[in-house]
Design a protein around this motif. Structure first.
Motif, short mmCIF file in Angstrom:
data_model
loop_
_atom_site.label_atom_id
_atom_site.label_comp_id
_atom_site.label_asym_id
_atom_site.label_seq_id
_atom_site.Cartn_x
_atom_site.Cartn_y
_atom_site.Cartn_z
N CYS A 206 0.65 -1.21 0.13
CA CYS A 206 -0.10 0.00 -0.29
C CYS A 206 0.93 1.14 -0.24
CB CYS A 206 -1.22 -0.03 1.22
SG CYS A 206 -2.04 1.52 1.31
N ILE A 207 0.33 2.34 -0.87
CA ILE A 207 1.70 3.59 -0.94
C ILE A 207 1.12 3.83 0.34
CG2 ILE A 207 0.15 5.01 -1.98
CD1 ILE A 207 2.19 5.83 -3.91
N SER A 208 0.13 4.51 1.01
CA SER A 208 0.05 4.95 1.73
C SER A 208 0.73 4.45 3.45
CB SER A 208 -1.65 5.70 1.89
OG SER A 208 -2.61 4.93 2.00
N VAL A 209 0.84 3.71 3.10
CA VAL A 209 1.11 2.82 4.97
C VAL A 209 2.74 2.73 4.70
CG1 VAL A 209 0.49 0.39 6.21
CG2 VAL A 209 -1.38 1.63 5.02
N ALA A 210 3.10 3.08 6.04
CA ALA A 210 4.62 2.02 6.18
C ALA A 210 5.40 0.79 5.45
CB ALA A 210 5.14 2.52 7.17
N PRO A 211 5.99 0.72 4.53
CA PRO A 211 7.47 2.11 3.46
C PRO A 211 6.16 2.77 2.75
CG PRO A 211 8.34 -0.03 3.06
CD PRO A 211 6.68 -0.06 4.24
N LEU A 212 5.42 2.70 2.38
CA LEU A 212 5.11 3.76 1.43
C LEU A 212 5.93 2.62 -0.04
CD1 LEU A 212 5.52 7.24 2.52
CD2 LEU A 212 3.70 6.01 3.06
N ARG A 213 5.07 1.80 -0.30
CA ARG A 213 5.35 1.30 -1.61
C ARG A 213 4.53 1.23 -2.87
NH1 ARG A 213 10.10 -2.10 -0.97
NH2 ARG A 213 10.49 -3.22 0.56
N CYS B 48 9.26 -0.34 -4.59
CA CYS B 48 9.96 0.97 -4.65
C CYS B 48 9.05 1.48 -3.61
CB CYS B 48 10.10 2.01 -5.29
SG CYS B 48 10.55 0.91 -7.89
N HIS B 49 9.45 2.63 -3.16
CA HIS B 49 8.67 3.31 -1.83
C HIS B 49 9.18 4.76 -2.02
CE1 HIS B 49 13.49 2.34 -0.57
NE2 HIS B 49 12.94 3.77 0.26
N LEU B 50 8.44 5.14 -1.50
CA LEU B 50 8.53 7.20 -1.33
C LEU B 50 9.78 7.21 -0.60
CD1 LEU B 50 5.32 8.06 -1.59
CD2 LEU B 50 6.19 7.75 -3.54
N GLU B 51 10.25 8.56 -1.47
CA GLU B 51 11.47 9.09 -0.67
C GLU B 51 11.12 9.98 0.50
OE1 GLU B 51 14.54 7.81 -0.80
OE2 GLU B 51 14.28 6.42 -2.22
N ILE B 52 10.20 10.66 -0.21
CA ILE B 52 9.03 11.46 1.24
C ILE B 52 8.31 10.88 2.30
CG2 ILE B 52 9.04 13.30 -0.27
CD1 ILE B 52 6.63 13.01 -0.78
N LEU B 53 8.40 12.12 3.23
CA LEU B 53 7.52 11.58 4.23
C LEU B 53 7.87 9.54 5.19
CD1 LEU B 53 4.00 12.04 2.78
CD2 LEU B 53 5.10 13.53 4.76
N GLN B 54 8.78 9.03 4.89
CA GLN B 54 9.17 8.17 5.83
C GLN B 54 8.82 7.70 6.96
OE1 GLN B 54 9.83 4.82 4.34
NE2 GLN B 54 9.10 5.93 2.79
N GLN B 55 9.17 8.52 7.50
CA GLN B 55 9.62 9.52 9.04
C GLN B 55 8.21 9.30 9.49
OE1 GLN B 55 12.12 8.44 11.11
NE2 GLN B 55 10.56 7.90 12.61
N GLU B 56 6.51 9.89 9.77
CA GLU B 56 5.77 9.92 9.21
C GLU B 56 4.99 8.63 9.23
OE1 GLU B 56 1.84 13.04 8.73
OE2 GLU B 56 3.67 13.26 7.65
N ALA B 57 5.20 8.13 8.50
CA ALA B 57 4.36 6.75 7.76
C ALA B 57 5.04 6.53 9.01
CB ALA B 57 4.79 6.71 6.70
N THR B 58 6.13 5.85 8.69
CA THR B 58 6.51 4.94 10.43
C THR B 58 5.74 5.65 11.19
OG1 THR B 58 8.58 4.79 8.92
CG2 THR B 58 8.98 4.19 11.28
N ASP B 59 6.33 6.38 11.99
CA ASP B 59 5.54 6.83 13.49
C ASP B 59 3.82 6.45 13.19
OD1 ASP B 59 7.93 7.88 14.42
OD2 ASP B 59 7.69 9.62 13.53
#
Length: 270
Positions: free
Chosen positions: A203-210, A228-239
């Protein structure tokens, strides 16, 4: 917009819980991609049509909100594949999109109100005709479904694979289809059984934004898939993921006779 792919595929669950307002917001983003000359092709997931848990959120409070009707989906998403289709099924949101002169994408809708989770028999009959014509013309067909065609996880099958997957799999094998793309299980994983491959994209909206990139070779039977995964919002998504899952796991364990130290360890481990 930067990589300019031949097409962008969304395999369903376009919104979190089927809220119409979320759906409308996504449509505006997809229009930007289409306006740049990149086709966007979608199919409904089980969260997209008449979903009973559509909610709006105000702090910690959730309220019921308008869900997405079948007519809403047709009207809003028709521009993303359906209206440009080479063939359409009259009983579902299934369609065939010509990606090139020799490659067709067949989107198969298993989330109709008539039989959620299954491919309708009438849709299978329609698909058989399309596959026969494609085979006669020497075209390669890649299928796209929301629920998986093959089991991605032996512990997660009921509700995660298409209910009548055996019928569909037999049909696809008969006409030489070897690759299916799916999205329902929300994990990044692929499985191959006797020459048939099902790739589930996370899922692109759940960490790690795949998301994933599929490249087809000059010999269309050859392909390469890169997770692949998005390079943005990784910390927010993980939290957000950690906070949400910690709460869910703690809730599931509460009320049991578990010592506090073990309780904390079990939540952290899970």
């Amino acid at each position: 917009l930067e990589t300019k792919p031949d097409a962008v595929l969304l395999g369903g669950d376009l919104t979190f819980n089927g809220a119409k307002i979320s759906h409308e917001a996504l449509i505006e983003k997809l229009k930007r991609i289409e306006e740049a000359g990149i086709p966007v092709l979608v199919i409904p997931g089980n969260h997209d049509l008449l979903y009973p848990y559509a909610r709006s959120y105000f702090g910690s409070n959730a309220r019921k909100t308008q869900a997405i009707s079948l007519s809403d989906f047709r009207e809003d998403c028709g521009a993303f594949g359906w209206e440009q289709a080479a063939a359409r099924d009259s009983d579902s949101f299934s369609y065939v999109y010509s990606l090139s002169d020799d490659v067709e994408l067949m989107f198969l809708d298993a989330n109709t109100p008539a039989d959620p989770g299954s491919i309708l028999d009438s849709t299978l009959t329609w698909a058989k005709k399309q596959l026969a014509w494609a085979k006669e013309d020497g075209k390669t067909v890649i299928t796209v479904t929301h629920q998986s065609l093959l089991a991605q996880n032996k512990f997660m099958t009921k509700g995660f694979i298409i209910n009548n997957h055996d019928k569909l799999e037999n049909l696809l094998r008969k006409y030489g289809v070897t690759l299916n793309l799916s999205a329902h299980i929300h994990i990044q994983h692929s499985v191959e059984e006797d020459g048939m491959t099902d790739i589930a994209t996370g899922c692109i909206s759940v960490a790690p934004l795949r998301y994933g990139i599929l490249n087809l070779g000059a010999d269309r039977s050859q392909w390469d898939y890169t997770p692949c995964h998005l390079e943005i919002l990784q910390q927010e998504a993980t939290d957000r993921f950690t906070t949400c899952m910690t709460r869910q796991i703690a809730d599931s364990l509460s009320g049991r006779d578990i010592p506090e130290e073990d309780f904390k360890y079990m939540v952290e481990f899970m």
